[in-house]
Design a protein around this motif. Structure first.
Motif, short mmCIF file in Angstrom:
data_model
loop_
_atom_site.label_atom_id
_atom_site.label_comp_id
_atom_site.label_asym_id
_atom_site.label_seq_id
_atom_site.Cartn_x
_atom_site.Cartn_y
_atom_site.Cartn_z
N ALA A 296 0.83 -1.20 0.00
CA ALA A 296 0.00 0.00 0.00
C ALA A 296 0.87 1.26 0.00
N ALA A 297 1.94 1.23 0.79
CA ALA A 297 2.77 2.42 0.92
C ALA A 297 3.63 2.67 -0.31
N GLN A 298 4.01 1.59 -0.97
CA GLN A 298 4.92 1.72 -2.11
C GLN A 298 4.41 2.70 -3.17
N SER A 299 3.17 2.50 -3.56
CA SER A 299 2.65 3.32 -4.67
C SER A 299 2.56 4.79 -4.28
N LEU A 300 2.29 5.06 -3.01
CA LEU A 300 2.19 6.46 -2.58
C LEU A 300 3.52 7.18 -2.78
N ALA A 301 4.60 6.54 -2.35
CA ALA A 301 5.92 7.18 -2.46
C ALA A 301 6.33 7.35 -3.91
N TYR A 302 6.06 6.32 -4.71
CA TYR A 302 6.50 6.41 -6.11
C TYR A 302 5.63 7.36 -6.92
N LYS A 303 4.41 7.54 -6.51
CA LYS A 303 3.59 8.50 -7.25
C LYS A 303 4.14 9.92 -7.08
N ILE A 304 4.51 10.26 -5.85
CA ILE A 304 5.10 11.58 -5.62
C ILE A 304 6.37 11.72 -6.46
N ALA A 305 7.17 10.65 -6.49
CA ALA A 305 8.43 10.68 -7.24
C ALA A 305 8.16 10.84 -8.74
N TRP A 306 7.19 10.09 -9.23
CA TRP A 306 6.89 10.16 -10.66
C TRP A 306 6.40 11.56 -11.04
N CYS A 307 5.56 12.14 -10.22
CA CYS A 307 5.07 13.49 -10.50
C CYS A 307 6.22 14.49 -10.53
N LYS A 308 7.17 14.29 -9.65
CA LYS A 308 8.34 15.19 -9.64
C LYS A 308 9.15 15.01 -10.92
N ASP A 309 9.27 13.76 -11.36
CA ASP A 309 9.98 13.51 -12.62
C ASP A 309 9.27 14.18 -13.80
N GLN A 310 7.97 14.33 -13.70
CA GLN A 310 7.21 14.98 -14.79
C GLN A 310 7.31 16.49 -14.71
N GLY A 311 7.95 16.99 -13.68
CA GLY A 311 8.09 18.44 -13.53
C GLY A 311 6.84 19.10 -13.01
N ARG A 312 5.96 18.31 -12.41
CA ARG A 312 4.72 18.89 -11.90
C ARG A 312 4.96 19.54 -10.54
N PRO A 313 4.25 20.61 -10.28
CA PRO A 313 4.33 21.16 -8.91
C PRO A 313 3.78 20.14 -7.92
N LEU A 314 4.31 20.17 -6.72
CA LEU A 314 3.90 19.20 -5.72
C LEU A 314 2.41 19.33 -5.43
N ASN A 315 1.73 18.20 -5.46
CA ASN A 315 0.33 18.15 -5.04
C ASN A 315 0.33 17.97 -3.52
N HIS A 316 0.07 19.05 -2.81
CA HIS A 316 0.23 19.01 -1.36
C HIS A 316 -0.75 18.05 -0.69
N LEU A 317 -1.90 17.87 -1.31
CA LEU A 317 -2.87 16.93 -0.75
C LEU A 317 -2.32 15.49 -0.83
N GLU A 318 -1.85 15.12 -2.01
CA GLU A 318 -1.32 13.77 -2.17
C GLU A 318 -0.06 13.55 -1.33
N ALA A 319 0.74 14.60 -1.23
CA ALA A 319 1.97 14.48 -0.43
C ALA A 319 1.62 14.26 1.05
N ALA A 320 0.63 14.97 1.52
CA ALA A 320 0.23 14.82 2.93
C ALA A 320 -0.39 13.44 3.17
N VAL A 321 -1.15 12.97 2.19
CA VAL A 321 -1.73 11.63 2.30
C VAL A 321 -0.62 10.58 2.39
N ALA A 322 0.39 10.72 1.54
CA ALA A 322 1.50 9.76 1.55
C ALA A 322 2.21 9.78 2.90
N LYS A 323 2.49 10.97 3.38
CA LYS A 323 3.20 11.07 4.67
C LYS A 323 2.34 10.54 5.82
N LEU A 324 1.07 10.87 5.78
CA LEU A 324 0.18 10.44 6.86
C LEU A 324 0.06 8.91 6.87
N PHE A 325 -0.09 8.33 5.70
CA PHE A 325 -0.24 6.87 5.67
C PHE A 325 1.03 6.18 6.15
#
Lengths: 380, 378
Positions: A296-325
């Motif tokens: 469950a945790a794996q995909s959360l961390a890699y999604k943040i990483a993948w978004c960063k690779d795409q040059g997207r600004p950080l999605n603070h909601l998803e980032a907080a969800v990943a950290k909270l989980f």
């Protein structure tokens, strides 16, 4: 959608696990007991290229993408590297060196990055203060410009690598009348007059990382040590959050996989009532809980990483969800793993108690779970 | 690597939501109504047949990623109407998938084509009336008599049985696993009235009995031995329940969130209170984590099915248990409103228990995940 890693990434992960099991893991118990930083292992991380994975080759890095970099963190955890060393690596590479990469002058990059990437120098980030934790804008450390210098006064606390760092990225107010907009970032070198680190704090977990206060008492630094422009510091600190929610979470995912294989090995061998304890459903359930957390945790961390690779600004909601989980749930596998090992799990020799202690940092460091809940509840 | 659904997929999700919501506005899809349940589901199927939804996971559809696109769409459908979702999926992804994967061309022409056009409702009968297939063999058997096969057995918890045109019954024939495709009102087939259930009241679920039920031999499907029919059918059920779990979490979370932003107490929306806001944060965390895990599982099932088994069990356990937690917390946020029959959260809460116990139960799921970690195999 495509969740595939490349063959090269998967091979690289195996190589890191093999390297870490041979070169680092045999030293973990000794250094955790000593509560000492393992300089030799840290240098080995540099020699293997891990400290500078995502940095450009011109500074000694490998130019890897963020996903690959996050994978390295997972691999270290999966190999059995302790949370202290992976935390030190995170503070060094992502909170300090990456900020220099992004915001320092070319001259400064050339000066600092090769030595940080090789592991010759150690970096830290000074942001948190005794009265300014999650409320970073309340910081009291001040940087006053005087001619061609800035004079820093104040203190920082809970600084990973603080007592051993050669280079610090320090945040201070250049305009105390402002909150976030008054914060600026500076490079401060070890040995600078007026700058000192406190004694290492004695911690429950991640004991091989050295954590301390930093003190600035009329500490004069050259004006060119300002990173970017005055007032840009808060945004710089926010950029480190992307790493905090990906690369710094990955070792917890890896640690779960390490616990799973350790518990399975133990449960196959340990016999009670005439059969391996792995034959009991209650033990299987605990192994399942560990595996479920990892998946469950794996995909959360890699999604943040993948978004960063795409040059997207950080999605603070998803980032907080990943950290909270990862933060709140990482104690589940850590606790289950200790229970599988029974009395041995409570003893240092079997590593589970260390991982249990190390895991307790997950809901605290880098923004507590409550802060993540505050962020999420505001954003929804 | 790519963590985004495509624009085409998003458009499909919106289309499904709109189409099924329109049906849900005119009929009670989630209330028990034996007289209307077949007609209700037919309406939903006819709407879905206008989209690629029914084909997903069964046939390649350009621009979509099979099981993965299906999981995203399933979440939307299951949120709009849990009961309609379960009926549609039991028909399409259990009955239909069995025909699609293991049937010959004439069998596909007979059953799959009308199914995908929304004209046929199917059911799959797997669980034996008295036995648990995790530990015991199937006891339903077909014996050849000339050109026919005579089937005897009894099945329980058959989704859609009271409304199905055809039921695929799992059993043995010629010492091999077989699916007997039995048309409604075939002599020897008795379909009991729908049982009373805690949730999913709009989905008719019942027992069936087969007493010397004779069917032509061409109505038997023999899955290849390597297909391991019972385990494969359970896996399909688990995939179906994964989508159901996401839908329940989604609808419960959204109900609670919307209520928390509009219901005021002490002069401010209740979301402004940390007791409420933090609860919503925990709920969203479980929901979004469930989504990613379910999507990755569906992607693995689509691209590398052999590797999907253990991940599917992990996802099934996590998503099903998360659904109940999310729904339970939603009811607390909704307060008295949540306790009134008919709102989305209380409906989802009642349904959430089903997704834990149906398919591979979360308890058995954990045992199997543990066995895999230990290297123990059946």
């Amino acid at each position: 959608m495509d969740f595939a890693f490349t063959k090269e990434q998967l091979m690289f992960k195996k190589e890191i696990i093999r390297f870490a099991k041979k070169e680092i893991v045999p030293r973990v118990q000794e250094y955790d007991l000593k509560e000492a930083f393992d300089f030799e292992s840290f240098r080995k991380l540099g020699d293997f290229g891990i400290l500078g994975l995502h940095f450009p080759e011109e500074y000694g890095g490998s130019g890897a993408d963020v996903v690959t970099t996050v994978m390295a963190g997972e691999a270290l955890g999966e190999a059995g590297v302790d949370g202290g060393l992976t935390l030190a690596y995170g503070a060094h590479s992502f909170l300090c060196a990456d900020t220099i990469l992004r915001h320092a002058s070319e001259e400064q990059r050339k000066k600092y990055l090769p030595k940080l990437i090789s592991g010759e120098w150690i970096g830290c980030m000074g942001l948190t203060e005794p009265d300014a934790g999650s409320d970073v804008a309340s910081m009291k450390t001040i940087a006053e410009k005087k001619g061609d210098k800035y004079v820093l006064n104040g203190s920082k606390i809970f600084i990973t690598n603080g007592p051993i760092a050669d280079v610090s990225v320090v945040y201070a107010k250049t305009d105390p009348s402002q909150r976030h907009a008054g914060i600026s970032a500076f490079i401060v070198e070890k040995g600078t007059k007026g700058f000192a680190a406190g004694a290492p704090l004695i911690k429950m977990g991640v004991r091989t990382s050295q954590t301390s206060e930093l003190f600035f008492n009329n500490c004069e630094i050259p004006a060119e040590n300002l990173l970017g422009k005055e007032g840009e510091g808060f945004n710089m600190s926010l950029q480190t959050v992307e790493w905090d929610r990906s690369a710094l979470l990955a070792p917890f995912v890896g640690a779960a996989r390490y616990m799973l294989s350790s518990c399975a090995d133990y449960a196959r061998k340990r016999e009670q009532f005439g059969r391996p304890i792995g034959k009991f459903q209650a033990v299987k359930h605990k192994l399942a809980n560990i595996r479920i957390f990892a998946e469950a945790a794996q995909s959360l961390a890699y999604k943040i990483a993948w978004c960063k690779d795409q040059g997207r600004p950080l999605n603070h909601l998803e980032a907080a969800v990943a950290k909270l989980f990862v933060g709140d749930w990482s104690m589940v596998p850590a606790n289950d793993a200790m229970v599988v090992f029974g009395g041995y799990g409570f003893c240092h020799e079997y590593n589970m108690e260390r991982i249990f202690r190390d895991s307790r940092l997950a809901p605290i460091g880098g923004g507590t779970s409550d802060i993540q809940k505050m962020i999420i509840s505001k954003l929804i | 690597m790519n963590y985004d659904f495509s624009e085409k997929e998003f458009n499909l999700f919106i289309d499904i939501q709109e189409k099924v919501s329109r049906v849900a506005e005119s009929v009670q899809l989630d209330r028990k109504d034996p007289k209307r349940s077949r007609e209700n589901i037919k309406q939903v199927l006819e709407q879905l047949a206008q989209t690629p939804y029914l084909q997903l996971g069964l046939q390649p559809v350009e621009g979509y990623q099979g099981q993965l696109s299906l999981m995203g769409a399933a979440e939307v459908l299951a949120a709009v109407s849990p009961s309609a979702y379960l009926s549609v999926e039991a028909s399409t992804r259990l009955f239909g998938r069995a025909v699609n994967e293991w049937g010959d061309n004439s069998q596909k022409a007979k059953w799959l084509s009308p199914l995908l056009e929304g004209q046929l409702i199917g059911a799959l009968a797997l669980s034996e009336e008295t036995l648990n297939i995790e530990n015991d063999p199937l006891t339903t058997k077909g014996d050849r008599q000339g050109e026919s096969v005579v089937i005897n057995g009894a099945k329980q918890y058959v989704i859609n049985a009271p409304i199905a045109d055809w039921i695929a019954v799992a059993g043995f024939c010629d010492d091999a696993y077989a699916l007997f495709l039995i048309e409604k009102e075939t002599p020897g087939l008795t379909v009991e009235p729908a049982i009373e259930t805690l949730g999913y009241e709009g989905t008719p679920i019942s027992r069936i009995h087969l007493d010397n039920c004779s069917i032509p031999a061409e109505q038997i499907i023999f899955p290849p031995a390597k297909a391991e029919m019972p385990q494969t059918l359970r896996m399909w059920e688990n995939q179906m329940l994964l989508g159901a779990s996401l839908g329940l979490s989604k609808t419960a979370f959204e109900s609670a969130r919307d209520h928390a932003k509009t219901h005021r107490s002490g002069g401010k929306p209740i979301i402004a209170y940390q007791e409420v806001g933090f609860k919503l944060a925990d709920m969203l965390t479980l929901f979004q984590t469930s989504q990613l895990l379910a999507y990755r599982t569906a992607w693995t099932a689509e691209t590398n099915p052999k590797e999907a088994g253990e991940l599917l069990l992990c996802a099934k356990v996590f998503c099903a248990e998360s659904a109940e937690t999310v729904c339970s917390e939603a009811l607390k946020i909704l307060g008295g409103n949540g306790y009134i029959i008919g709102n989305n959260a209380e409906r989802a809460y009642r349904c959430a228990k089903y997704v834990q116990i149906a398919g591979t139960s979360t308890e058995i799921g954990r045992v199997k995940i543990g066995d895999a970690a230990l290297g123990y195999r059946d």
